[in-house]
Design an enzyme around this catalytic site. Sequence first.
Site, PDB file in Angstrom:
ATOM      1  N   ASP A  89       8.748  25.402   7.979  1.00  0.00           N
ATOM      2  CA  ASP A  89       7.918  24.191   8.935  1.00  0.00           C
ATOM      3  C   ASP A  89       7.333  23.538   8.036  1.00  0.00           C
ATOM      4  O   ASP A  89       7.365  23.693   6.722  1.00  0.00           O
ATOM      5  CB  ASP A  89       7.349  25.010  10.215  1.00  0.00           C
ATOM      6  CG  ASP A  89       6.881  24.231  11.177  1.00  0.00           C
ATOM      7  OD1 ASP A  89       7.139  23.220  11.183  1.00  0.00           O
ATOM      8  OD2 ASP A  89       6.386  24.863  12.294  1.00  0.00           O
ATOM      9  N   ASP A 124       6.506  16.421  12.560  1.00  0.00           N
ATOM     10  CA  ASP A 124       6.530  15.792  13.866  1.00  0.00           C
ATOM     11  C   ASP A 124       5.173  15.966  14.305  1.00  0.00           C
ATOM     12  O   ASP A 124       4.234  16.238  13.648  1.00  0.00           O
ATOM     13  CB  ASP A 124       7.144  16.577  14.898  1.00  0.00           C
ATOM     14  CG  ASP A 124       6.993  18.420  14.670  1.00  0.00           C
ATOM     15  OD1 ASP A 124       6.609  18.722  13.653  1.00  0.00           O
ATOM     16  OD2 ASP A 124       6.798  18.909  15.775  1.00  0.00           O
ATOM     17  N   CYS A 274       8.067  53.735  24.507  1.00  0.00           N
ATOM     18  CA  CYS A 274       9.084  53.113  23.948  1.00  0.00           C
ATOM     19  C   CYS A 274       9.774  54.220  23.013  1.00  0.00           C
ATOM     20  O   CYS A 274       9.206  55.350  22.643  1.00  0.00           O
ATOM     21  CB  CYS A 274       8.399  52.084  22.868  1.00  0.00           C
ATOM     22  SG  CYS A 274       9.355  51.371  21.740  1.00  0.00           S
ATOM     23  N   CYS A 276      11.611  53.180  20.055  1.00  0.00           N
ATOM     24  CA  CYS A 276      11.869  52.562  18.757  1.00  0.00           C
ATOM     25  C   CYS A 276      11.601  53.620  17.632  1.00  0.00           C
ATOM     26  O   CYS A 276      10.889  54.806  17.859  1.00  0.00           O
ATOM     27  CB  CYS A 276      11.002  51.359  18.573  1.00  0.00           C
ATOM     28  SG  CYS A 276       9.410  51.625  18.009  1.00  0.00           S
ATOM     29  N   CYS A 279       8.008  54.613  17.308  1.00  0.00           N
ATOM     30  CA  CYS A 279       7.506  55.448  18.595  1.00  0.00           C
ATOM     31  C   CYS A 279       7.861  56.582  18.548  1.00  0.00           C
ATOM     32  O   CYS A 279       7.465  57.623  19.202  1.00  0.00           O
ATOM     33  CB  CYS A 279       7.588  54.433  19.807  1.00  0.00           C
ATOM     34  SG  CYS A 279       6.508  52.834  19.691  1.00  0.00           S
TER      35      CYS A 279
HETATM   36  N1  GUN Z   1       5.348  25.381  15.540  1.00  0.00           N
HETATM   37  C1  GUN Z   1       5.012  25.708  16.698  1.00  0.00           C
HETATM   38  N2  GUN Z   1       5.079  24.442  17.642  1.00  0.00           N
HETATM   39  C2  GUN Z   1       5.313  23.685  16.623  1.00  0.00           C
HETATM   40  C3  GUN Z   1       5.643  22.145  16.915  1.00  0.00           C
HETATM   41  O1  GUN Z   1       5.381  21.503  17.911  1.00  0.00           O
HETATM   42  N3  GUN Z   1       6.092  21.612  15.689  1.00  0.00           N
HETATM   43  C4  GUN Z   1       6.319  22.151  14.722  1.00  0.00           C
HETATM   44  N4  GUN Z   1       6.674  21.353  13.343  1.00  0.00           N
HETATM   45  N5  GUN Z   1       5.975  23.591  14.391  1.00  0.00           N
HETATM   46  C5  GUN Z   1       5.537  24.133  15.310  1.00  0.00           C
HETATM   47 ZN    ZN Z   2       8.109  51.261  19.779  1.00  0.00          ZN
END
Ligand code: GUN
Ligand code: ZN
Length: 356
Positions: A89, A124, A274, A276, A279
């Site tokens: 990201d 963005d 749970c 898993c 747990c």
């Molecule tokens: N992570 C959570 N929401 C967003 C988003 O709208 N844009 C970006 N780039 N990362 C995110």
């Molecule tokens: Zn669990």
Amino acid sequence: MTFEIKERDAAGRLCQFTTKHGNVTTPNLLPVINPNKMMVTPKEMKKRFGTDILITNSYIIYKNPELKKKALESGVHALIDFDGSIMTDSGTFQSYVYGDVHLDPIEIVQFQRDIGSDIGTILDVFGTPGQTKEVAEQGVQETIERAKKSISHKGEMLLACPVQGSVYPQLREYCARQLSALSADFFPIGGVVPLMENQRYSDLVRCILAAKQGLDPSKPVHLFGAGHPLIFSLAVALGCDFFDSSAYAKYANDGRMIFQWGTEKFDDLTELPCSCPICTKYSKEELTELDAKERTLQIALHNLYVSFTELKIIRIAISEGWLWKLVEQRASTNPFLSDALRVLREPDHLQWLEQH
Ligand code: GUN
Ligand code: ZN
């Protein structure tokens, strides 16, 4: 990249997604790895959950001189010691949360390319639910401009261009159409974290439907910041292919356990509902007796087991044609989710869904 649709149910699809670092079956979950503090290492995720793809943050790497140097020299795969597919990201979310991010939109795309990210994300503009339409429009326009400029710098990296547009369906659809006309590879639906945090699932459904109507159906769609399994089946039934989860770690830090029906405070549980591996290994009392850090880690692992299990159920439901039944079952446990299903009974939406 290839993205091959194998099976469908409702508007959901089961696909094979391929990057330079291998194959991923979708729908799938990208665990969030914080390169500064890994609660669960990528290696352990691979071993326990068969994780083939994860997401980390290039902005965190970029602003830490040591991480930045290592990532540029050896690549992001060596940096976090993972040989599967890595999505990065861009810092948009940090800018939304902290507001003090000064980043050049092109530089951060080039950086993601240079550290060998499989899927990089443009910077963005995060559209919040409280924005006026005018402000949301400006954000969408700027996001589209940045996407256009970023494309020529992506090199061999796949480029994710998030669909923004706040809570305005026409804007969402417009943004999706404009981004689809570029040669972007991957389409997150962005700006939805505040909707999910406030359980505004009806608005979330409207955002997903509007985005999907403008998006190229042959490309993967990611619901950005969605990490709670409660909403996975509905989002998949509307055509989302990927989720990302930092929820497993955030909730664990807060002493909360994720279940398919919602979240429970560990301290409030009388037993662990749970089976898993965590747990099964520990009783409630035994987990309570662990030191705080170890208990948090075990709860994080439980949270991941539950999340990955829900995706397995969803993939089987698509193959066997009972995805909608699963959606209704999950919605029956949460009134906000039940309300969100009602949005789909509106004639336009019903028609779209029936087409699929
Ligand atoms: N992570 C959570 N929401 C967003 C988003 O709208 N844009 C970006 N780039 N990362 C995110
Ligand atoms: Zn669990």
